[in-house]
Design an enzyme around this catalytic site. Structure first.
Site, PDB file in Angstrom:
ATOM      1  N   LYS A 260       0.837  -1.217   0.000  1.00 43.98           N
ATOM      2  CA  LYS A 260       0.000   0.000   0.000  1.00 43.98           C
ATOM      3  C   LYS A 260       0.864   1.256   0.000  1.00 43.98           C
ATOM      4  O   LYS A 260       0.631   2.178  -0.777  1.00 43.98           O
ATOM      5  CB  LYS A 260      -0.901  -0.016   1.255  1.00 43.98           C
ATOM      6  CG  LYS A 260      -1.509   1.325   1.630  1.00 43.98           C
ATOM      7  CD  LYS A 260      -2.364   1.245   2.869  1.00 43.98           C
ATOM      8  CE  LYS A 260      -1.662   1.415   4.193  1.00 43.98           C
ATOM      9  NZ  LYS A 260      -1.320   2.790   4.592  1.00 43.98           N
ATOM     10  N   ASN A 261       1.860   1.276   0.884  1.00 41.16           N
ATOM     11  CA  ASN A 261       2.616   2.520   1.065  1.00 41.16           C
ATOM     12  C   ASN A 261       3.593   2.800  -0.076  1.00 41.16           C
ATOM     13  O   ASN A 261       4.180   3.882  -0.147  1.00 41.16           O
ATOM     14  CB  ASN A 261       3.328   2.510   2.423  1.00 41.16           C
ATOM     15  CG  ASN A 261       2.323   2.586   3.563  1.00 41.16           C
ATOM     16  OD1 ASN A 261       1.160   2.930   3.352  1.00 41.16           O
ATOM     17  ND2 ASN A 261       2.758   2.246   4.771  1.00 41.16           N
TER      18      ASN A 261
ATOM     19  N   CYS B 184      -4.870   7.481   9.735  1.00 42.58           N
ATOM     20  CA  CYS B 184      -4.997   6.909  11.085  1.00 42.58           C
ATOM     21  C   CYS B 184      -4.656   7.955  12.134  1.00 42.58           C
ATOM     22  O   CYS B 184      -3.704   8.725  11.976  1.00 42.58           O
ATOM     23  CB  CYS B 184      -4.041   5.721  11.244  1.00 42.58           C
ATOM     24  SG  CYS B 184      -4.563   4.258  10.361  1.00 42.58           S
TER      25      CYS B 184
ATOM     26  N   ARG C 112       0.800  14.044  13.468  1.00 47.26           N
ATOM     27  CA  ARG C 112       1.012  13.924  12.028  1.00 47.26           C
ATOM     28  C   ARG C 112       0.941  15.269  11.303  1.00 47.26           C
ATOM     29  O   ARG C 112       0.140  15.449  10.374  1.00 47.26           O
ATOM     30  CB  ARG C 112       0.046  12.899  11.413  1.00 47.26           C
ATOM     31  CG  ARG C 112       0.074  11.575  12.120  1.00 47.26           C
ATOM     32  CD  ARG C 112      -0.653  10.504  11.370  1.00 47.26           C
ATOM     33  NE  ARG C 112       0.166   9.861  10.355  1.00 47.26           N
ATOM     34  CZ  ARG C 112      -0.265   8.927   9.527  1.00 47.26           C
ATOM     35  NH1 ARG C 112      -1.507   8.548   9.576  1.00 47.26           N
ATOM     36  NH2 ARG C 112       0.553   8.385   8.649  1.00 47.26           N
TER      37      ARG C 112
ATOM     38  N   ILE D  85       2.272  18.419   8.790  1.00 47.48           N
ATOM     39  CA  ILE D  85       2.866  18.373   7.440  1.00 47.48           C
ATOM     40  C   ILE D  85       3.895  19.493   7.283  1.00 47.48           C
ATOM     41  O   ILE D  85       4.195  19.922   6.173  1.00 47.48           O
ATOM     42  CB  ILE D  85       1.789  18.435   6.324  1.00 47.48           C
ATOM     43  CG1 ILE D  85       0.860  19.649   6.528  1.00 47.48           C
ATOM     44  CG2 ILE D  85       0.988  17.159   6.259  1.00 47.48           C
ATOM     45  CD1 ILE D  85      -0.021  19.937   5.317  1.00 47.48           C
ATOM     46  N   ASP D  86       4.432  19.949   8.435  1.00 50.90           N
ATOM     47  CA  ASP D  86       5.371  21.084   8.389  1.00 50.90           C
ATOM     48  C   ASP D  86       6.620  20.765   7.563  1.00 50.90           C
ATOM     49  O   ASP D  86       7.123  21.620   6.829  1.00 50.90           O
ATOM     50  CB  ASP D  86       5.758  21.509   9.820  1.00 50.90           C
ATOM     51  CG  ASP D  86       6.290  20.361  10.651  1.00 50.90           C
ATOM     52  OD1 ASP D  86       5.850  19.214  10.445  1.00 50.90           O
ATOM     53  OD2 ASP D  86       7.170  20.597  11.500  1.00 50.90           O
ATOM     54  N   LEU D  87       7.115  19.525   7.640  1.00 48.11           N
ATOM     55  CA  LEU D  87       8.340  19.180   6.890  1.00 48.11           C
ATOM     56  C   LEU D  87       8.065  19.187   5.382  1.00 48.11           C
ATOM     57  O   LEU D  87       8.899  19.620   4.590  1.00 48.11           O
ATOM     58  CB  LEU D  87       8.877  17.805   7.317  1.00 48.11           C
ATOM     59  CG  LEU D  87       9.268  17.684   8.797  1.00 48.11           C
ATOM     60  CD1 LEU D  87       9.694  16.256   9.125  1.00 48.11           C
ATOM     61  CD2 LEU D  87      10.409  18.650   9.122  1.00 48.11           C
TER      62      LEU D  87
ATOM     63  N   ASP E  55       4.968   0.310  12.101  1.00 47.74           N
ATOM     64  CA  ASP E  55       3.756  -0.352  11.605  1.00 47.74           C
ATOM     65  C   ASP E  55       3.633  -1.794  12.091  1.00 47.74           C
ATOM     66  O   ASP E  55       2.559  -2.395  11.988  1.00 47.74           O
ATOM     67  CB  ASP E  55       3.727  -0.334  10.058  1.00 47.74           C
ATOM     68  CG  ASP E  55       3.557   1.078   9.512  1.00 47.74           C
ATOM     69  OD1 ASP E  55       3.205   1.980  10.281  1.00 47.74           O
ATOM     70  OD2 ASP E  55       3.784   1.266   8.308  1.00 47.74           O
TER      71      ASP E  55
ATOM     72  N   ARG F 272      -8.294  -0.670   4.989  1.00 47.33           N
ATOM     73  CA  ARG F 272      -7.428   0.302   4.311  1.00 47.33           C
ATOM     74  C   ARG F 272      -6.083  -0.299   3.932  1.00 47.33           C
ATOM     75  O   ARG F 272      -5.406   0.209   3.036  1.00 47.33           O
ATOM     76  CB  ARG F 272      -7.207   1.529   5.203  1.00 47.33           C
ATOM     77  CG  ARG F 272      -8.496   2.306   5.421  1.00 47.33           C
ATOM     78  CD  ARG F 272      -8.281   3.548   6.239  1.00 47.33           C
ATOM     79  NE  ARG F 272      -7.070   4.176   5.812  1.00 47.33           N
ATOM     80  CZ  ARG F 272      -6.253   4.856   6.603  1.00 47.33           C
ATOM     81  NH1 ARG F 272      -6.546   4.992   7.863  1.00 47.33           N
ATOM     82  NH2 ARG F 272      -5.174   5.391   6.134  1.00 47.33           N
TER      83      ARG F 272
END
Ligand code: EPZ
Length: 426
Positions: free
Chosen positions: A22-23, A116, A121, A123-125, A306, A398
């Site tokens: 998936k990833n 999830c 989490r 998103i600054d980076l 994970d 998912r």
């Protein structure tokens, strides 16, 4: 509302082909829009997150055709640079479309991604890196309005943490930028290498994926290509855990054991016998699993966050006390409360969890609160005494292709049942 009903006690074993990752598939699908001709992605897993990625591509104007695990994406009618909030909210990976849309159109409008609830989490980076490449945006409101007034330009980006998503976003934005981009402290996950391989097959010049430094020479244009997604290493470790906790013996095919090195060591520490070939892996469980001394989750090649919940599920019934330290996400022990409902003895103190293995856990009504935590409840349910009923299984769908069918073929007693509002089976 659907639930999984598991009758514990059956051994899980046999032979299984692992589905595509998936990833890996998600950023690769995002990359397809960069080309000026169609691309074909093989071994693309049939998962709800993949359905969302396809919906985003279609919303952007790409034509997508899916036949089994082959997905063909024709980006020639790409005509939109905005992702609506309902599609952004569906999953975390919606954010990796930002780099690609900017590369394609020099502007993008989108809101914060979902996914999830395993931590803050932010998103600054992602945003800081894309700004270095030439993006300007108002990142304080609900909606991100991004533009690149002078296009995207290669630069040196030093990530303060090797974020997987940020590394992917930079790669997608930089492949057609003007000049060279260097990513320092890049994520080294196999999914990064898979994305780089796909981009290079499209004509990109990405060097060093898998190392801490990735160098990208910007090219003028990319063309479509065919690519086979790598096997899903987390799905592989999930099915290995199912065999390990039930005393089974399982052979995995279409698996890359070299992506599972830290996980294989942990299974061995628990007393499992592993035999490894190039694309095949066999696991044989002991009578009772042994404790793990300490699992510290780390960026790849360290132990994957994970797989943490899966090993905690096994440690709950192992002989002895196991320690876990979750270093990647702030809120990735949500399965602990659910495991306790089944009789697990787990103490959590900040990042650390101590799991005192008990001889047996007992079936109970529990809820999957996130993808891997939900998979961990299945693992425990397979070995628990009595019946386990797992709710909120949309989280599990998912990341695993029809997990109940796969496990049933391997001998487990697990069914998907539809319940109505009052809790009766439909
Ligand atoms: C990817 O998430 C995976 N998702 C996750 O898998 C996985 O757990 C994670 O990498 C770590 O391996 C996908 O690939 C779709 P990160 P991602 O950016 O990219 C912080 C699963 O179960 N961070 O490497 O979101 C962040 O908060 C999923 O399949 C920032 O602070 O992970 C976290 O603490 C869940 N700012 C850490 O870095 C940022 O801008 C690692 O996140 C970005 C990240």
């Amino acid at each position: 509302m659907e639930k999984f009903i598991i009758h514990g006690g059956a051994r899980v074993g046999g032979v299984l082909n692992v589905h595509g990752a998936k990833n890996s598939a998600l950023p690769i699908l995002a990359a397809t829009m960069l080309a000026d001709t169609p691309a074909v992605i093989h071994n693309c897993p049939d998962l709800t997150d993949i359905d969302y990625a396809i919906k985003i591509l279609e919303h952007l104007g790409c034509a997508v055709k899916r036949e089994g695990s082959d997905v063909t994406i024709d980006p020639r009618d790409f005509n939109c640079c905005e992702i609506p909030e309902e599609l952004m909210r569906c999953m975390r990976s919606s954010i990796v479309f930002l780099g690609g849309i900017l590369a394609k159109a020099n502007k993008a409008t989108l809101s914060a991604p979902g996914g999830c609830k395993i931590g803050l989490r932010p998103i600054d980076l992602h945003l800081a890196a894309l700004k270095k490449l030439g993006m300007e945006c108002n990142d304080c409101g609900e909606v991100l309005e991004c533009i690149c007034p002078n296009g995207l330009h290669g630069t040196r980006i030093n990530l303060s943490f090797p974020s997987v998503g940020a590394t992917e976003n930079i790669m997608l934005a930089a492949v057609t930028a003007c000049g060279d981009t260097v990513i320092e402290n890049a994520a080294r996950e196999p999914e990064i290498c898979d994305l780089a391989d796909f981009l290079n097959s499209m004509g990109a010049k990405v060097y060093g994926a898998g190392d801490k430094r990735i160098v990208i020479e910007g090219v003028k244009a990319l063309h479509g290509a065919e690519h086979t997604v790598i096997p899903d290493r987390i799905a592989a470790s999930t099915y290995m855990a199912a065999a390990a906790i039930t005393g089974g013996e399982l052979t995995l095919k279409n698996v890359f054991p070299m992506h599972l090195t830290s996980v294989i060591s942990a299974f061995e520490e628990m007393g499992c016998k592993l035999s490894v070939k190039t694309e095949e892996l066999c696991i044989k469980a002991p009578e009772r699993l042994r404790r793990l001394k300490a699992i510290h989750t780390m960026p790849y090649p360290g132990f994957p966050t994970d797989s943490q919940a899966l090993f905690m599920a096994m440690a709950s019934v192992a002989d002895g006390t196991s320690m876990f330290v979750e270093n990647i996400f702030e809120n990735r022990y949500r399965h602990v409360e659910q495991l306790r409902r089944m009789g697990a003895d787990i103490k959590v103190d900040g990042k650390m969890a101590l799991v005192n293995g008990v001889p047996k856990l007992f079936g109970a009504a529990v809820d999957a609160e996130d993808l891997r935590g939900g998979a961990a409840l299945i693992i425990v349910g397979l070995s628990a005494e009595g019946i386990t009923e797992i709710g909120e299984i949309e989280h599990i769908d998912r990341g695993y292709e029809a997990i109940e069918k796969t496990l049933s073929i391997l001998g487990a007693k697990i069914k998907r049942r539809e319940f109505n509002e009052s809790g009766a089976v439909r």
